[in-house]
Scaffold this motif. Structure first.
Motif, PDB file in Angstrom:
ATOM      1  N   TYR A 221       0.830  -1.201   0.000  1.00 13.68           N
ATOM      2  CA  TYR A 221       0.000   0.000   0.000  1.00 13.68           C
ATOM      3  C   TYR A 221       0.868   1.257   0.000  1.00 13.68           C
ATOM      4  O   TYR A 221       0.618   2.207  -0.763  1.00 13.68           O
ATOM      5  CB  TYR A 221      -0.932   0.001   1.215  1.00 13.68           C
ATOM      6  N   ASN A 225       0.655   4.073  -2.803  1.00 16.64           N
ATOM      7  CA  ASN A 225       0.139   5.360  -2.356  1.00 16.64           C
ATOM      8  C   ASN A 225       1.151   6.480  -2.612  1.00 16.64           C
ATOM      9  O   ASN A 225       0.773   7.625  -2.888  1.00 16.64           O
ATOM     10  CB  ASN A 225      -0.208   5.294  -0.870  1.00 16.64           C
ATOM     11  N   LEU A 230      -4.145   7.095  -2.604  1.00 14.99           N
ATOM     12  CA  LEU A 230      -5.270   6.172  -2.631  1.00 14.99           C
ATOM     13  C   LEU A 230      -6.320   6.601  -1.613  1.00 14.99           C
ATOM     14  O   LEU A 230      -6.004   7.197  -0.584  1.00 14.99           O
ATOM     15  CB  LEU A 230      -4.806   4.755  -2.295  1.00 14.99           C
ATOM     16  N   GLU A 231      -7.581   6.254  -1.900  1.00 11.08           N
ATOM     17  CA  GLU A 231      -8.654   6.442  -0.933  1.00 11.08           C
ATOM     18  C   GLU A 231      -9.435   5.135  -0.824  1.00 11.08           C
ATOM     19  O   GLU A 231      -9.610   4.422  -1.817  1.00 11.08           O
ATOM     20  CB  GLU A 231      -9.586   7.583  -1.353  1.00 11.08           C
ATOM     21  N   PRO A 232      -9.879   4.774   0.390  1.00  9.91           N
ATOM     22  CA  PRO A 232     -10.544   3.482   0.568  1.00  9.91           C
ATOM     23  C   PRO A 232     -11.905   3.423  -0.103  1.00  9.91           C
ATOM     24  O   PRO A 232     -12.597   4.437  -0.249  1.00  9.91           O
ATOM     25  CB  PRO A 232     -10.660   3.355   2.090  1.00  9.91           C
ATOM     26  N   VAL A 233     -12.282   2.214  -0.504  1.00 10.96           N
ATOM     27  CA  VAL A 233     -13.600   1.938  -1.071  1.00 10.96           C
ATOM     28  C   VAL A 233     -14.325   0.976  -0.136  1.00 10.96           C
ATOM     29  O   VAL A 233     -13.727   0.010   0.354  1.00 10.96           O
ATOM     30  CB  VAL A 233     -13.478   1.302  -2.479  1.00 10.96           C
ATOM     31  N   SER A 243      -9.174  -5.781   0.243  1.00  8.87           N
ATOM     32  CA  SER A 243      -9.327  -4.411   0.732  1.00  8.87           C
ATOM     33  C   SER A 243      -9.122  -3.507  -0.474  1.00  8.87           C
ATOM     34  O   SER A 243      -8.015  -3.447  -1.037  1.00  8.87           O
ATOM     35  CB  SER A 243      -8.286  -4.102   1.811  1.00  8.87           C
ATOM     36  N   ARG A 244     -10.187  -2.810  -0.884  1.00  6.28           N
ATOM     37  CA  ARG A 244     -10.144  -2.069  -2.143  1.00  6.28           C
ATOM     38  C   ARG A 244      -9.917  -0.574  -1.902  1.00  6.28           C
ATOM     39  O   ARG A 244     -10.431   0.010  -0.950  1.00  6.28           O
ATOM     40  CB  ARG A 244     -11.440  -2.274  -2.928  1.00  6.28           C
ATOM     41  N   TYR A 245      -9.157   0.016  -2.824  1.00  5.33           N
ATOM     42  CA  TYR A 245      -8.885   1.448  -2.802  1.00  5.33           C
ATOM     43  C   TYR A 245      -9.070   1.998  -4.213  1.00  5.33           C
ATOM     44  O   TYR A 245      -9.036   1.255  -5.201  1.00  5.33           O
ATOM     45  CB  TYR A 245      -7.457   1.723  -2.325  1.00  5.33           C
ATOM     46  N   ARG A 246      -9.259   3.301  -4.281  1.00  5.66           N
ATOM     47  CA  ARG A 246      -9.377   3.989  -5.560  1.00  5.66           C
ATOM     48  C   ARG A 246      -8.256   5.013  -5.653  1.00  5.66           C
ATOM     49  O   ARG A 246      -7.920   5.685  -4.674  1.00  5.66           O
ATOM     50  CB  ARG A 246     -10.742   4.685  -5.640  1.00  5.66           C
ATOM     51  N   TYR A 247      -7.651   5.110  -6.843  1.00  2.00           N
ATOM     52  CA  TYR A 247      -6.695   6.186  -7.065  1.00  2.00           C
ATOM     53  C   TYR A 247      -7.456   7.515  -7.020  1.00  2.00           C
ATOM     54  O   TYR A 247      -8.432   7.696  -7.760  1.00  2.00           O
ATOM     55  CB  TYR A 247      -6.008   6.022  -8.423  1.00  2.00           C
ATOM     56  N   GLU A 253      -9.526   1.157  -9.553  1.00  2.00           N
ATOM     57  CA  GLU A 253      -9.296   0.574  -8.248  1.00  2.00           C
ATOM     58  C   GLU A 253      -8.030  -0.280  -8.209  1.00  2.00           C
ATOM     59  O   GLU A 253      -7.598  -0.821  -9.221  1.00  2.00           O
ATOM     60  CB  GLU A 253     -10.482  -0.309  -7.830  1.00  2.00           C
TER      61      GLU A 253
END
Length: 341
Positions: A221, A225, A230-233, A243-247, A253
């Motif tokens: 991560y 990052n 990144l921001e969590p989804v 565990s998903r994140y979005r740029y 994602e």
């Protein structure tokens, strides 16, 4: 079949049966170091004979049983499922099952160029393509047979052109391909394709309990990052393992499967059927229950559903939460290529 007529099967830890991983073949054209290393799966290794494999009709019937017991998603695995010649016939049968919401497939992607259109036409919705590096030399070392990256990238292109959803899975092994984390993330961000980075874990007799091979989710991560924030989804459903994140500023994602450092046993909803028809309730299970033997002995659909229910009702698996170096040494291990990922 209506939703009202479906059975909601629970195990002893109140985990529902929602997902089925169905292995269609134990053979693979790769010899990846974390799954089927060439020194173990050599030219004289005995794979299952054709008559030992479940038929399309048997897999379809068992899938119907699982859906009627609450399964919503089926993932076809292997081995390499694209080595199964009647794969599209199976997908067509699965597509006709009422209440089955999703059919996916995990593949190394090499044969997608010739398969993608047929799979889409048969009803497949998405593919997860395993790719562990963009650097040819590193990828050749990882896959064990000297195949470069180009055939896999062409397969991904073919899948997208056919209208299939695509995700890319990368197993990260420290000292082998961890230098590829940022290049993989940057490339698939640009392509608009979700990337899943998976902590290396010990499955089967070929691997031991060894943290020195693990690049943690936190480490992965932090690298990505730093490349792009990144921001969590939010999780989409109970039992989601990534565990998903979005740029930030995009809809693309990236996800992390922390199979070692953040175990997800407590929300595991997955059953697994091996290529020869044994039911396993954990990726780390020591033994399974043969559904094929019961099928070929003439068991009815209701009898099969009762057997599956009984097995799931007794399930207490929490291996990843409970395992230690000693438990890993003591257990009888099942190869990932046999049980599916």
């Amino acid at each position: 079949m209506s939703e009202r007529n479906r059975t909601n099967v629970m195990d002893r830890l109140s985990r529902p049966l929602r997902d089925l991983r169905l292995s269609v073949i134990d053979q693979c054209n790769f010899r990846c170091v974390y799954c089927m290393p060439a020194e173990v799966f050599g030219p004289n290794f005995r794979f299952l004979a054709e008559g030992e494999l479940l038929t399309v009709e048997e897999m379809a019937l068992l899938s119907e049983c699982f859906v009627e017991l609450g399964v919503e998603k089926i993932r076809l695995t292997g081995g390499e499922p694209l080595l199964r010649r009647d794969l599209d016939a199976l997908i067509a049968r699965l597509s006709a099952i009422p209440s089955l919401r999703d059919i996916g497939l995990t593949t190394n992607g090499v044969h997608l160029v010739k398969w993608a259109q047929r799979l889409k036409a048969a009803g497949l919705k998405r593919v997860n393509v395993s790719l562990d590096a963009l650097d040819d030399d590193i990828f050749r070392k990882m896959n064990g047979i000297g195949v470069g990256v180009a055939p896999v990238l062409k397969g991904i292109e073919a899948a997208r052109a056919a209208g299939l959803g695509v995700k890319v899975n990368m197993v990260v092994k420290k000292g082998w391909n961890d230098s590829q984390i940022v290049p993989m993330a940057a490339y698939f961000k640009e392509q608009g394709i979700p990337l899943r980075l998976i902590e290396f874990m010990d499955v089967g007799t070929t691997n031991g309990w060894d943290y020195s091979h693990v690049v943690t989710k936190k480490e992965m991560y932090e690298q990505i990052n730093a490349m792009h924030p990144l921001e969590p989804v939010e999780k989409a459903y109970f039992g989601e393992v990534a565990s998903r994140y979005r740029y930030v500023g995009t809809e693309v994602e990236v996800g992390f499967i922390a199979s070692v450092t953040e175990t997800f046993c407590r929300s595991c909803t997955r059953a697994r059927i091996s290529a020869d028809g044994k039911l396993y309730t954990c990726l780390f299970a020591s033994k399974g229950v043969s559904l094929k033997d019961n099928l070929r002995a003439g068991a009815t659909k209701e009898e099969l559903k009762s057997l599956i229910t009984a097995v799931w009702n007794q399930r207490t698996d929490r291996y990843s939460e409970e395992r230690t170096e000693e438990t890993a040494k003591q257990r009888t291990k099942i190869e990932m290529s046999y049980i599916g990922g």
